[in-house]
Design a protein around this motif. Sequence first.
Motif, PDB file in Angstrom:
ATOM      1  N   ALA A 173       0.831  -1.220   0.029  1.00 39.34           N
ATOM      2  CA  ALA A 173       0.200   0.139   0.197  1.00 39.34           C
ATOM      3  C   ALA A 173       0.942   1.306  -0.005  1.00 39.34           C
ATOM      4  N   PHE A 174       1.903   1.087   0.797  1.00 39.59           N
ATOM      5  CA  PHE A 174       2.910   2.556   0.816  1.00 39.59           C
ATOM      6  C   PHE A 174       3.500   2.669  -0.504  1.00 39.59           C
ATOM      7  N   ALA A 175       3.836   1.550  -1.283  1.00 40.17           N
ATOM      8  CA  ALA A 175       4.490   1.741  -2.635  1.00 40.17           C
ATOM      9  C   ALA A 175       3.650   2.143  -3.516  1.00 40.17           C
ATOM     10  N   ILE A 176       2.176   1.766  -3.453  1.00 43.10           N
ATOM     11  CA  ILE A 176       1.413   2.260  -4.263  1.00 43.10           C
ATOM     12  C   ILE A 176       1.062   3.801  -4.023  1.00 43.10           C
ATOM     13  N   VAL A 177       0.930   4.255  -3.163  1.00 44.27           N
ATOM     14  CA  VAL A 177       0.694   5.430  -2.667  1.00 44.27           C
ATOM     15  C   VAL A 177       2.045   6.404  -3.074  1.00 44.27           C
ATOM     16  N   PHE A 178       2.915   5.856  -2.531  1.00 44.56           N
ATOM     17  CA  PHE A 178       4.483   6.556  -3.074  1.00 44.56           C
ATOM     18  C   PHE A 178       4.624   6.711  -4.348  1.00 44.56           C
ATOM     19  N   PHE A 179       4.133   5.645  -5.322  1.00 45.71           N
ATOM     20  CA  PHE A 179       4.327   5.675  -6.809  1.00 45.71           C
ATOM     21  C   PHE A 179       3.117   6.734  -7.357  1.00 45.71           C
ATOM     22  N   PHE A 180       2.179   6.653  -6.877  1.00 42.50           N
ATOM     23  CA  PHE A 180       1.035   7.653  -7.078  1.00 42.50           C
ATOM     24  C   PHE A 180       1.381   9.107  -7.033  1.00 42.50           C
ATOM     25  N   PHE A 181       1.948   9.454  -5.866  1.00 45.70           N
ATOM     26  CA  PHE A 181       2.570  10.631  -5.556  1.00 45.70           C
ATOM     27  C   PHE A 181       3.660  11.085  -6.521  1.00 45.70           C
ATOM     28  N   TRP A 182       4.769  10.007  -6.492  1.00 45.72           N
ATOM     29  CA  TRP A 182       5.867  10.405  -7.409  1.00 45.72           C
ATOM     30  C   TRP A 182       5.458  10.635  -8.891  1.00 45.72           C
ATOM     31  N   LYS A 183       4.445   9.837  -9.468  1.00 46.98           N
ATOM     32  CA  LYS A 183       4.220  10.070 -10.947  1.00 46.98           C
ATOM     33  C   LYS A 183       3.473  11.247 -11.164  1.00 46.98           C
ATOM     34  N   LYS A 184       2.085  11.312 -10.248  1.00 50.76           N
ATOM     35  CA  LYS A 184       1.418  12.199 -10.532  1.00 50.76           C
ATOM     36  C   LYS A 184       1.257  13.503  -9.840  1.00 50.76           C
ATOM     37  N   LEU A 185       1.387  13.162  -8.526  1.00 50.18           N
ATOM     38  CA  LEU A 185       1.055  14.548  -7.527  1.00 50.18           C
ATOM     39  C   LEU A 185       2.481  15.144  -7.491  1.00 50.18           C
ATOM     40  N   LEU A 186       3.540  14.538  -7.530  1.00 48.32           N
ATOM     41  CA  LEU A 186       4.888  15.426  -7.258  1.00 48.32           C
ATOM     42  C   LEU A 186       5.108  16.329  -8.647  1.00 48.32           C
ATOM     43  N   PRO A 187       5.156  15.808  -9.907  1.00 47.80           N
ATOM     44  CA  PRO A 187       5.360  16.806 -10.849  1.00 47.80           C
ATOM     45  C   PRO A 187       4.149  18.001 -10.703  1.00 47.80           C
ATOM     46  N   ASN A 188       2.862  17.726 -10.519  1.00 49.29           N
ATOM     47  CA  ASN A 188       2.017  18.911 -10.579  1.00 49.29           C
ATOM     48  C   ASN A 188       2.467  19.513  -9.397  1.00 49.29           C
TER      49      ASN A 188
END
Length: 182
Positions: free
Chosen positions: A30-45
């Motif tokens: 769950a942490f990896a999925i959330v981290f990947f989502f943040f890293w790919k989608k939220l962090l660039p925005n």
Amino acid sequence: MIANLVALAAEEEQNPLIPAGPELLVGTIAFAIVFFFFWKKLLPNINKVLEERRAAIEGGIEEADAMKVEAQSVLEQYKAQLAEARHEAARLRQEAQEQGATLIADMRAEGQRQREEIIAAGHSQLEVDRKAASQALRQDVGKLATDLAGKLVGESLEDHARQSRVIDRFLDELEEKAEATR
């Protein structure tokens, strides 16, 4: 009841700070999925928004600096124009005072000239009047002298040439006596 809780706690030998293996695996996924989502989608925005804010803030600061420089330039121009206007006003005031002084001097000179003309005209009029009065007096005195002399002599002294000579001689003697007494 407390005894039951103590018994349950004794049955579990496991450390409450270390989770069980399957629970740890699910938590890591769950942490990896959330981290990947943040890293790919939220962090660039988030980075994009932060960069836009940084650029806007820097642009605003640069624009404010440019406006400050422009305002300073406008202020200097205003001060220069104000100083020039004050200088021009002082020059115009000085020029007006000089023109006023010149106008006063011209008026005084014109008044003096007119006064002298009036005095000269008065003197010439007095001279003309004096000569006219002298001539009228000469004639009146001559006529009176002729009449008086005729009465004294007992004969008429109506001869005009003789009358003129007697009058002129009498008046000349009077003028000589008047000048001698002065």
